[in-house]
Design an enzyme around this catalytic site. Structure first.
Site, PDB file in Angstrom:
ATOM      1  N   LYS A 116       0.994  -0.984   0.167  1.00 12.68           N
ATOM      2  CA  LYS A 116      -0.088  -0.195   0.197  1.00 12.68           C
ATOM      3  C   LYS A 116       0.740   1.668   0.291  1.00 12.68           C
ATOM      4  CE  LYS A 116      -3.845  -2.435  -0.041  1.00 12.68           C
ATOM      5  NZ  LYS A 116      -2.858  -4.052   0.489  1.00 12.68           N
ATOM      6  N   GLU A 200      -3.593   8.386   6.396  1.00 10.19           N
ATOM      7  CA  GLU A 200      -4.010   8.944   5.084  1.00 10.19           C
ATOM      8  C   GLU A 200      -5.506   9.378   5.200  1.00 10.19           C
ATOM      9  OE1 GLU A 200      -4.293   6.439   1.740  1.00 10.19           O
ATOM     10  OE2 GLU A 200      -6.446   5.861   2.417  1.00 10.19           O
ATOM     11  N   ASN A 235     -15.143  -1.516   8.220  1.00  8.70           N
ATOM     12  CA  ASN A 235     -14.178  -1.301   7.145  1.00  8.70           C
ATOM     13  C   ASN A 235     -14.072  -3.158   5.809  1.00  8.70           C
ATOM     14  OD1 ASN A 235     -13.290   1.577   7.276  1.00  8.70           O
ATOM     15  ND2 ASN A 235     -11.696   0.549   8.963  1.00  8.70           N
ATOM     16  N   GLU A 275      -8.037   0.071  -6.651  1.00  9.07           N
ATOM     17  CA  GLU A 275      -9.924   0.963  -5.452  1.00  9.07           C
ATOM     18  C   GLU A 275      -9.257   2.489  -6.141  1.00  9.07           C
ATOM     19  OE1 GLU A 275     -10.432  -1.376  -2.485  1.00  9.07           O
ATOM     20  OE2 GLU A 275      -9.987  -3.107  -2.965  1.00  9.07           O
ATOM     21  N   GLU A 288      -5.536   2.260  -3.115  1.00  6.50           N
ATOM     22  CA  GLU A 288      -4.766   0.941  -3.962  1.00  6.50           C
ATOM     23  C   GLU A 288      -4.864   0.455  -4.898  1.00  6.50           C
ATOM     24  OE1 GLU A 288      -5.497  -0.871   0.202  1.00  6.50           O
ATOM     25  OE2 GLU A 288      -6.839  -2.004  -0.256  1.00  6.50           O
ATOM     26  N   ASN A 290      -4.811  -4.095  -5.427  1.00  6.67           N
ATOM     27  CA  ASN A 290      -5.347  -5.485  -4.532  1.00  6.67           C
ATOM     28  C   ASN A 290      -4.495  -6.386  -6.168  1.00  6.67           C
ATOM     29  OD1 ASN A 290      -6.272  -5.240  -2.330  1.00  6.67           O
ATOM     30  ND2 ASN A 290      -7.726  -4.555  -2.803  1.00  6.67           N
ATOM     31  N   PHE A 348     -22.807  -7.114  15.459  1.00  6.81           N
ATOM     32  CA  PHE A 348     -22.179  -7.527  14.433  1.00  6.81           C
ATOM     33  C   PHE A 348     -21.607  -8.472  14.355  1.00  6.81           C
ATOM     34  CE2 PHE A 348     -24.798  -4.013  12.213  1.00  6.81           C
ATOM     35  CZ  PHE A 348     -25.511  -5.113  11.193  1.00  6.81           C
TER      36      PHE A 348
END
Length: 666
Positions: A116, A200, A235, A275, A288, A290, A348
């Protein structure tokens, strides 16, 4: 073409790769840990090799064991799936050194884009718009705080080798950084074997849109359009769709061109994803890349007709892409819902255990013009363990339009039945019915915005109230008919007038019919509910029928009184009472909930990473009590009130069950 491929992964992605290999006539080998010894992937593969204990660090992340299994079985290539070693450049290089083909991008591309930190440096040099932030490694928490305050809150703390929602935190204050930085570093080390962190700027109310790219070893790269992945929690993506309801053709073309340019710049030669974080104004910034297959790749396959696993295999073999960008078109709309082992009614939290019942909806084309696909690596009786991601399956729908795809997904979620552990199907169904989602007004804050107090189910609509009423009355009638048939001559005529209580709502009804058709007359409303094509017998957990000609499915279970019935996100206790019983029932006192205000309960099964309080210690509201780890995620447990610790019942390293008492207060 390859004759034998080893799959260095587990669960649904291992099963997914096996299916493509079978179609191509390629033999498969899967590796497995102790926890996966009896898995569906092991059953389906032509060969299997045991590689160690359940923790990934002792099995799926050990390159030596993967390489040894490949040599032992004579596999020519390794497909890494996603996660584990899929974005590990050293592993890809090791494969090349050992004469084994890595089915993924070349090591140079992984090094340039899979990291990253390095990917952002490379993207900036290539002229790609990037999110503001500190592009470089961070040594410790103190430096992290300094950098965060220079950038300005909120900031995103991210693992350089991260992915799948692991190793990431949003920090809104100095305290968040001080607590979040070490937690992210620990998660990164445990999940990826790499604890480098960067920070960031966190863009508020953004959308998460990614472009699928595909390259070969001859310099050709195309994009397969976009996926919108804005419905996220912690996330972690929950619902994805393709295409995005935000983009117009011009924005789609611009994002695709930028993704392709970036991929070409690093000689990308497999499937990968670029992304972007996008604003509601359609502005976008590189986030980023992947360098692997994505969990959500099925929605791209459904709108393009391509098999991405096949394309990865063909590229690794050295074939040239059989199509150009101009050959690719978007066909219809696809939605993916991730079915997770987690309890949506308890914030969750992960739920581990055995799939006592596992009955997914039928796949393929359905009445109504939609298509269903379910990618899973489990069967009824399998166990969801604490060692890996809690995903049960990926349920996908396709239809010519977005609304039709959403409606198809809603019906498929109705038909999906799971028992034995908590699962998020009711929540996913609630999203499908929610107006903001249906309108396409998405953001990564969607779940927090729409469910600020957590998920507690949904209030039944009038149509759902009718379904719950009719189903309760029909179930009672079927059970009564069975009782009468078993006691012939001993019972009087069947009662047909009842009061159906759905929660606190009571409705006087008159019931007629039997077997597959029942009519429920609503005596105070002057209308009737006609159930046809009833498919249910006492003891069955799913009730299927048509109400007014419209097909539906509900989940049913007997209760101490009546039935627990759920239609999508609407759940209620349904009682079918005589008029006199209904009158008396209304006078019963409400049951009082147990007082747990002086207890800290484990919200999930997991492992105690640290216990941060001791007996006799004064604790303030909000202070950290302990840290638990489950499903590779670290969870900070805080005090909900001021108090003095009376007893500590667990220590670091202890396994704990859900609702186990960890700490008691005076």
């Amino acid at each position: 073409m390859f004759t034998k491929i080893l799959i260095a992964n587990r669960g649904e992605i291992a099963v997914r790769v096996i299916k493509t290999c079978r179609r191509l006539g390629i033999a498969t080998v899967v590796v497995y840990s102790d926890a996966d010894a009896g898995s569906l992937a092991v059953e389906m593969a032509d060969e299997s090799v045991h590689i160690g204990a359940s923790p990934a660090a002792q099995s799926y992340l050990v390159a030596d064991k993967i390489i040894a299994a490949c040599k032992e079985t004579g596999a020519q290539a390794i497909h890494p799936g996603f996660g584990f070693l899929s974005e590990n450049a050293a592993f890809a290089q090791r494969c090349a050194d050992e004469g084994i083909v890595f089915i993924g991008p070349n090591p140079g591309a992984i090094s340039a884009m899979g990291d990253k930190i390095e990917s952002k440096k490379f993207a900036q040099a290539a002229g790609v718009s990037c999110v503001p932030g500190h592009i470089g490694e961070i040594a410790d928490t103190a430096e992290a705080v300094t950098i965060a305050e220079q950038i300005g809150y909120p900031v995103m703390i991210k693992a350089s080798a991260g992915g799948g929602g692991k190793g990431i935190r949003v920090a809104w204050s100095r305290q968040d950084v001080e607590e979040g930085f070490p937690a992210v570093r620990a998660e990164a080390k445990a999940s990826f074997g790499d604890d480098r962190i960067f920070i960031e700027k966190f863009i508020e109310s953004p959308r998460h849109i990614e472009i699928q790219v595909l390259g070969d070893k001859h310099g050709n790269v195309v994009h397969l359009f976009e996926r919108e992945c804005s419905i996220q929690r912690r996330n972690q993506k929950v619902i994805e769709e393709a295409p995005s309801p935000l983009l117009d053709p011009a924005t789609r073309e611009a994002m695709g061109a930028q993704a392709v340019a970036l991929a070409k710049a690093v000689n990308y030669d497999s499937a990968g994803t670029v992304e972007f974080v996008a604003g509601q104004d359609k502005s976008f910034f590189f986030l980023e890349m992947n360098t692997r297959l994505q969990v959500e790749h099925p929605v791209t396959e459904l709108i393009t007709g391509l098999d991405l696993v096949e394309q990865m295999i063909r590229s690794a073999w050295g074939e040239t892409l059989a199509f150009q960008q101009s050959d690719l078109k978007i066909n219809g709309w696809a939605i993916e819902s991730r079915i997770y082992a987690e309890d949506p009614y308890r914030k969750f939290l992960p739920s581990i255990g055995r799939l006592v019942r596992y009955a997914p909806p039928a796949e393929g084309q359905q009445d109504g013009g939609y298509t269903i696909r379910n990618d899973a690596g489990v069967r009824e009786g399998d166990e969801i363990s604490m060692y890996y991601d809690p995903m049960i399956s990926k349920l996908c729908s396709w239809a010519p339009t977005r609304i039709a795809a959403i409606d198809g997904m809603g019906r498929a979620l109705e038909d999906f039945h799971i028992e034995g552990l908590g699962q998020n199907i009711p929540f996913l169904a609630a999203v499908m019915d929610e107006e903001r989602f249906r309108s396409g007004q998405l953001a990564t804050s969607y779940i927090k915005d729409q469910f600020p107090d957590g998920f507690q189910g949904a209030q039944a609509t009038q149509a759902q109230l009718d379904i719950l009423t009719a189903v309760g009355a029909a179930m009672q009638r079927v059970q009564a008919a069975r009782a009468r048939s078993q006691a012939s001559g001993l019972m009087g005529p069947a009662r047909d007038e009842w009061v159906v209580a759905v929660g606190s709502a009571k409705r006087r009804v008159k019931v007629s019919g039997q077997d597959g058709e029942v009519t429920v007359a609503l005596l105070d409303e002057g209308r009737s509910l006609s159930l046809t094509d009833i498919a249910w017998r006492p003891g069955q957990p799913v009730f299927r029928a048509r109400l007014g000609g419209q097909a539906f499915t509900v989940q049913v279970a007997p209760a101490a009184e009546g039935f627990d019935i759920r239609h999508r996100a609407a759940k209620a206790r349904v009682l079918v009472l005589t008029p006199r019983s209904a009158e008396l029932h209304g006078k019963l006192p409400a049951k009082q909930a147990a007082d747990t205000s002086k207890l800290i309960l484990s919200p999930m099964p997991g492992l105690v990473v640290s216990m941060d309080v001791s007996q006799g210690q004064a604790v303030r509201e909000g202070e950290v009590v302990c840290v638990l780890e489950a499903m590779k995620m670290q969870n900070i447990i805080r005090a909900e009130r001021d108090g003095t610790v009376k007893a500590v019942n667990a220590k670091a390293g202890d396994p704990v069950a859900a609702d186990e008492v960890l700490v008691e207060f005076n």
